[in-house]
Design an enzyme around this catalytic site. Structure first.
Site, PDB file in Angstrom:
ATOM      1  N   GLU A   1       0.864  -1.617   0.121  1.00 33.03           N
ATOM      2  CA  GLU A   1      -0.066   0.113   0.022  1.00 33.03           C
ATOM      3  C   GLU A   1       0.919   1.106  -0.025  1.00 33.03           C
ATOM      4  OE1 GLU A   1      -2.797  -0.292   3.247  1.00 33.03           O
ATOM      5  OE2 GLU A   1      -4.014  -2.412   2.074  1.00 33.03           O
TER       6      GLU A   1
ATOM      7  N   GLU B   1      -4.603  -8.722  -1.094  1.00 33.10           N
ATOM      8  CA  GLU B   1      -5.433  -8.085   0.013  1.00 33.10           C
ATOM      9  C   GLU B   1      -6.818  -7.656   0.186  1.00 33.10           C
ATOM     10  OE1 GLU B   1      -2.816  -6.278   3.280  1.00 33.10           O
ATOM     11  OE2 GLU B   1      -4.186  -5.290   4.346  1.00 33.10           O
TER      12      GLU B   1
END
Length: 733
Positions: free
Chosen positions: A240, A477
């Protein structure tokens, strides 16, 4: 279809913890650093993952775990531990890719990832981060009534603080470090750091060069340690990534549509003044509906006037952004003033608009891939993602794509994540943030949730196909909070709503033929403390609920491995592991255990692909241009947990009127695998099979939608209105 994958996370705290998480279905599992514990604990967790069909591991490592002592000082004991753990994977039919994990830059700024010394290198005083409002740290440790921090309560938060950790991206520390890492040469060229060269000499370099060079050096050591292992298939540059202040549109506020506004939300200017030691009033946001939050009050932060910048740091006690003329302090008005509103939107010297992807991310991604491949084979896969909640940018053209690229964005149902609640009503937050009509974003019932999630995940996948072409897409994810709905399942042991949400999510992924990483499987999880990180509780397994190792058997058909798990009904499900052709359709119904697969033998390269016009889509994959098939056998993982004491039958609607079948099937329970041998490999040949269980599984929940729940009320209301209208009509006559 990409099969289930697993994630392993490494955090450097007082001891290193390994968290296992799965792609396809992902987990988090804690393993101690000692070699003895590795030998004792890892086999049971790996055997459990194999039994559940979670065979591809996303193994998470933090920068801090590898290099916590200082620049160039690597923890070789830890690296050796990683090598031992990953060397075990093939023994259990598992493989992995290694991902460098971070959230909010570092645990010292409210998340996890980078070492403390990286924050200090930018001039920050670690002890002043929280008091100055430069970071939010309550999610990593909680104060007792005496004002001390209790290690046993680390990671728990108050109900009103849930989700606040992610606002750390907008705080001064994390935003500054991300900016300096990606674009320090552009926006902070005056920040110079002294470092030791490999020859022992001292040199002064920019903050960007210091951070990036050390990051690449660390990655080379990590890749060189584990990259040769047969179970390691690739690497992920960073979890991220965040652009920091790069492309910041206003110094006076963050974008409500892309940045979470909850709790105290300083604007960039507010953060600058707070860090400089000035008490500042900032807006405070609370949860609301239909918009997730609203500005309800203001709160004054840093009342003690604590400055976050060290006098002996690279900025000599001054705010790094004040040093670059971005803002200043008005002594008469006693407030901060913006001096360069467009500073982070345009190059400070040329005035040219900046683009985080093109100007900073893509060039560094290329450097990283080249560096890693100096110590590993070129066939290793490279896993990358865009900024969370953004679609794959159209600028991600082939010249920006490293070889063997896998696009691995993340997806969560942001409404359930934000509220820690799930019921019949669900919302398409992805659509709302992009201007979708409000009522169109509302869904009802389990059928509605499946359709809602399917649309969002399909949008992610097709944006990637449009930008990247026919590249593998994997949801890196995803997951659901176990403590949803006020944690009532912990008391009742009724996990129906969690099973419903998990099924809706995985069904959506299956519809798009996308593998995924399920967050998470964490043996150290507990009902009270969750995953011991920022109040999160996502693990569908807890060691406290499992059988002791002495009572376990580790073969694939051993039910002893299932104890300690939650939501196995939704998580452990059939999937097409290997398809001798192009998958066209996959459907699994949790309530019965029935599933079906449709696929086609691809055409040769000379054949015109009618579906290729306009580019590949989820519903219309390319039917030509694929590698030559080397097998005529399709393999379907069919879990023992479903097939035990049941008969499994395979049929095909396409063969119902045929004189001779076009395939044979064999189910091997010990391998949990259904083999379909295709007897006709003519290009263009379609196969369609249906798999049935006898007896069927017991229904877990109702498949409801708006019409099934309210059709009676609609008819009743309509009848009532009709009766009233008829009464008036008769009276009028």
């Amino acid at each position: 279809m990409i099969g289930p994958l697993v994630e392993l996370e490494e955090n450097c705290l007082s001891m290193v913890v390994t968290s296992l998480m799965l792609t396809g279905e992902s987990v988090t599992c804690a393993v101690s650093t000692s070699q003895e514990t590795v030998r004792q604990d890892a086999p049971q967790h790996f055997a459990r993952l194999r039994r559940w069909g979670l065979t591809f591991v996303r193994f998470l490592v933090t920068w801090e775990a590898v290099e916590h002592a200082g620049p160039g000082e690597y923890d070789y004991d830890y690296l050796n531990y990683l090598k031992q753990v990953l060397a075990l994977l093939p023994q259990y039919g598992l493989s992995c890719f290694v991902a460098l994990h971070q959230d909010v830059w570092s645990r010292y700024s409210g998340g996890s990832g980078a070492p403390a010394w990286t924050i200090e290198s930018a001039g920050f005083d670690l002890d002043a981060l929280e008091e100055s409002g430069s970071a939010w740290l309550n999610g990593l440790r909680v104060k007792t009534a005496e004002g001390k921090y209790d290690e046993e309560d680390r990671g728990t938060v108050k109900p009103e603080e849930r989700g606040l950790w992610s606002t750390g991206y907008q705080k001064l520390a994390a935003a500054t470090l991300a900016t300096c890492f990606w674009a320090g040469d552009t926006f902070a060229p005056k920040a110079k750091v002294k470092r030791r060269t490999k020859t022992g000499n001292e040199e002064e370099v920019s903050i960007q060069q210091f951070l990036q060079d050390d990051f690449l050096d660390m990655w080379e050591v990590l890749a060189d340690t584990v990259g040769h292992l047969p179970g390691v298939l690739g690497f992920e540059i960073m979890n991220e990534p965040h652009r920091g202040y790069v492309e910041l549109q206003s110094m006076y506020g963050w974008d409500y549509n892309t940045d979470l506004h909850l709790g105290a939300i300083p604007s960039p200017l507010h953060s600058f003044t707070l860090g400089a030691g000035y008490s500042t009033s900032v807006p405070h946001y609370t949860r609301s509906f239909p918009m997730p939050t609203r500005h309800t009050s203001s709160v004054t932060l840093n009342t003690a006037g604590r400055k976050v910048w060290r006098e002996d740091g690279v900025t000599e006690g001054k705010c790094i952004w004040e040093m670059h003329g971005v803002w200043g302090w008005d002594e008469q008005k006693k407030e901060g003033i913006v001096l360069r509103e467009n500073y982070f939107k345009r190059h400070p010297l040329t005035g040219k608009p900046v683009d985080w992807y093109n100007d900073f991310y893509f060039p560094f991604l290329s450097r990283w891939a080249d560096r890693v491949r100096t110590v590993v084979d070129n066939d290793k896969m490279v896993f990358v993602e865009a900024i969370p909640n953004e679609f794959c940018p159209s600028s991600w053209t082939p010249d920006h794509q490293p070889g063997n690229l896998v696009y691995a964005p993340h997806w969560y149902d942001l409404n359930a994540l934000f509220n820690k609640a799930f019921g019949d009503f669900s919302v398409n937050v992805q659509g709302l943030s992009r201007g979708m009509f409000l009522l169109k974003a509302f869904y009802w019932g389990h059928i509605g949730a499946r359709n809602n999630f399917s649309l969002q995940i399909k949008n992610l996948a097709e944006a990637a196909y449009r930008s990247l072409g026919e590249k593998p897409v994997l949801i890196g994810e995803c997951g659901i909070p176990m403590d949803m709905n006020q944690g009532e399942a912990f008391e009742s042991e009724d996990w129906t709503w969690q099973n419903r949400m998990m099924d809706a999510m995985i069904t959506a992924l299956e519809r798009s033929f996308i593998g995924f990483t399920l967050w998470n499987y964490n043996p150290s999880n507990s009902d009270l403390h969750g995953d011991t990180w920022n109040g999160e509780n996502f693990s569908f397994f807890a060691q406290r609920r499992a059988l002791p190792p002495s009572l376990l058997t580790l073969d694939q058909t051993s039910p002893t491995l299932d104890n300690g798990a939650r939501l196995l009904r939704a998580v452990v499900r059939p999937y097409a592991a290997k398809v001798a052709g192009i998958p066209l359709k996959w459907k699994y119904e949790l309530n019965t255990g029935d599933c079906e697969l449709e696929w086609m033998v691809p055409y040769s390269n000379g054949h015109e692909d009618s579906q290729a016009k306009g580019g590949p889509t989820v519903d219309q994959p390319p039917l030509v241009g694929h590698p030559t098939l080397t097998s005529n056998t399709t393999e379907i993982f069919f879990p023992h947990i479903l097939s035990q004491d049941r008969t499994l039958s395979v049929s095909s609607p396409l063969d119902s009127s045929s004189a001779s079948p076009t395939f044979t099937s064999e189910y091997v329970p010990s391998l949990q695998t259904l083999y379909i041998q295709q007897l006709d490999m003519t290009p263009g040949k379609k196969y369609h099979i249906k798999i049935r269980l006898d007896p069927s599984l017991k229904q877990a929940f109702e498949l409801n939608d708006f019409w099934t729940d309210f059709i009676g009320h609609i008819y009743l209301g309509g009848g009532f209105i009709f009766a009233i209208a008829a009464w008036f009509f008769v009276g009028f006559l």
